[in-house]
Scaffold this active site. Sequence first.
Site, PDB file in Angstrom:
ATOM      1  N   THR A 169      -6.633   9.643   8.830  1.00 35.96           N
ATOM      2  CA  THR A 169      -6.420   8.356   8.160  1.00 35.96           C
ATOM      3  C   THR A 169      -6.333   7.193   9.147  1.00 35.96           C
ATOM      4  O   THR A 169      -5.798   6.134   8.812  1.00 35.96           O
ATOM      5  CB  THR A 169      -5.118   8.393   7.325  1.00 35.96           C
ATOM      6  OG1 THR A 169      -4.037   8.763   8.200  1.00 35.96           O
ATOM      7  CG2 THR A 169      -5.195   9.384   6.186  1.00 35.96           C
ATOM      8  N   GLY A 206      -7.080   4.011  10.637  1.00 32.75           N
ATOM      9  CA  GLY A 206      -7.856   2.840  10.213  1.00 32.75           C
ATOM     10  C   GLY A 206      -7.935   2.609   8.718  1.00 32.75           C
ATOM     11  O   GLY A 206      -8.683   1.734   8.275  1.00 32.75           O
ATOM     12  N   THR A 207      -7.149   3.336   7.922  1.00 34.16           N
ATOM     13  CA  THR A 207      -7.236   3.121   6.460  1.00 34.16           C
ATOM     14  C   THR A 207      -6.847   1.686   6.079  1.00 34.16           C
ATOM     15  O   THR A 207      -7.504   1.060   5.246  1.00 34.16           O
ATOM     16  CB  THR A 207      -6.332   4.098   5.664  1.00 34.16           C
ATOM     17  OG1 THR A 207      -5.050   4.132   6.280  1.00 34.16           O
ATOM     18  CG2 THR A 207      -6.907   5.489   5.595  1.00 34.16           C
ATOM     19  N   GLY A 208      -5.769   1.194   6.704  1.00 33.43           N
ATOM     20  CA  GLY A 208      -5.293  -0.156   6.357  1.00 33.43           C
ATOM     21  C   GLY A 208      -6.297  -1.229   6.759  1.00 33.43           C
ATOM     22  O   GLY A 208      -6.585  -2.148   5.995  1.00 33.43           O
ATOM     23  N   CYS A 209      -6.843  -1.084   7.978  1.00 30.20           N
ATOM     24  CA  CYS A 209      -7.832  -2.066   8.464  1.00 30.20           C
ATOM     25  C   CYS A 209      -9.055  -2.063   7.550  1.00 30.20           C
ATOM     26  O   CYS A 209      -9.603  -3.118   7.208  1.00 30.20           O
ATOM     27  CB  CYS A 209      -8.292  -1.705   9.879  1.00 30.20           C
ATOM     28  SG  CYS A 209      -6.943  -1.590  11.062  1.00 30.20           S
ATOM     29  N   LYS A 257       0.840  -1.212   0.000  1.00 27.50           N
ATOM     30  CA  LYS A 257       0.000   0.000   0.000  1.00 27.50           C
ATOM     31  C   LYS A 257       0.872   1.258   0.000  1.00 27.50           C
ATOM     32  O   LYS A 257       1.795   1.364   0.784  1.00 27.50           O
ATOM     33  CB  LYS A 257      -0.897   0.002   1.239  1.00 27.50           C
ATOM     34  CG  LYS A 257      -1.844  -1.183   1.295  1.00 27.50           C
ATOM     35  CD  LYS A 257      -2.572  -1.258   2.616  1.00 27.50           C
ATOM     36  CE  LYS A 257      -1.651  -1.592   3.762  1.00 27.50           C
ATOM     37  NZ  LYS A 257      -2.372  -1.870   5.030  1.00 27.50           N
TER      38      LYS A 257
END
Length: 265
Positions: free
Chosen positions: A204, A206-209, A173
């Site tokens: 941002t 929690g974007t990955g989760c 990512k």
Amino acid sequence: MKTALTIAGSDSSGGAGIQADIKTMTVHGVYAMSAITALTAQNTMGVQKVMEVTPEFLSQQLESVFTDIYPDAIKIGMVSSSALIEVIAEKLTFYDAKNIVVDPVMVATSGSKLINDKAIEYLKNKLFAKATLLTPNIPEAEILSGRTIKTSEDMIAAARIMSEEYGTAVLCKGGHALNEANDLFYYNHQYKWFIGERIENSNTHGTGCTLSSAITSYLAQGKDLENAIWLAKNYLSGALRAMLNLGKGSGPLKHTWNLEGGYEE
Ligand SMILES: Nc1ncnc2c1ncn2[C@@H]1O[C@H](COP(=O)(O)OP(=O)(O)O)[C@@H](O)[C@H]1O
Ligand SMILES: Cc1ncc(COP(=O)(O)O)c(N)n1
């Protein structure tokens, strides 16, 4: 109704971890279940405290879920210790789990470390080979590939190393690359860029989760991997564009944007 399971840590502020996963799966029309690896006392400014569950209790949660409502897809997020990773690896094999997205969470957006060094070795040796997809961000990809990532070429090289070493698809990512939101997909010796428009939003958390849970939801619905990634990235962009602004630090996304007729420009 399709079903999905998240194996991850709880975020008391509701923007990342289990809470982000359940919200994301729910707004995708997927029935969400959870096996909690740790409780975090956390907010938009940082992680104040972590309390891990015991391996026995994680094992029981997984057994309770798998023997009753079998998940069509699984997302694995924060797992902070080697003993917990061992339990997960064993149960995934025992129950013949499919469609596994592993988000190798190591550091929160706020900078707090969420895993110890021995656990990183266990992730590599016991869990990654079971994954359908790994979704490291750039700092995680640097740790996992042993390479510094400064350019797009570095992202390709790091993703290749991970994909070949663990025999799995990798989505590296690019949210941590300045001025970019392009993610690099690598599988079967081939790569493909998933180009995203960079949205100027400092919230941002929690974007990955959220991205990994959206991919998991689409896999549960039977989409192929590349389609699932495109759709998930589109969902994530909408959740950033909705410009929710909560908390004093890096705030959460608006997970419900797609139920509300989109967002206002
Ligand atoms: N400002 C942004 N605008 C658009 N997309 C973003 C932005 N920041 C992150 N993303 C996207 O969010 C997803 C998660 O990426 P990233 O933030 O790097 O992961 P993590 O939360 O694990 O650190 C990726 O698809 C990335 O491209
Ligand atoms: C319990 C928990 N799990 C994961 C993250 C990472 O969040 P991000 O998606 O911002 O990388 C977090 N902050 N807390």
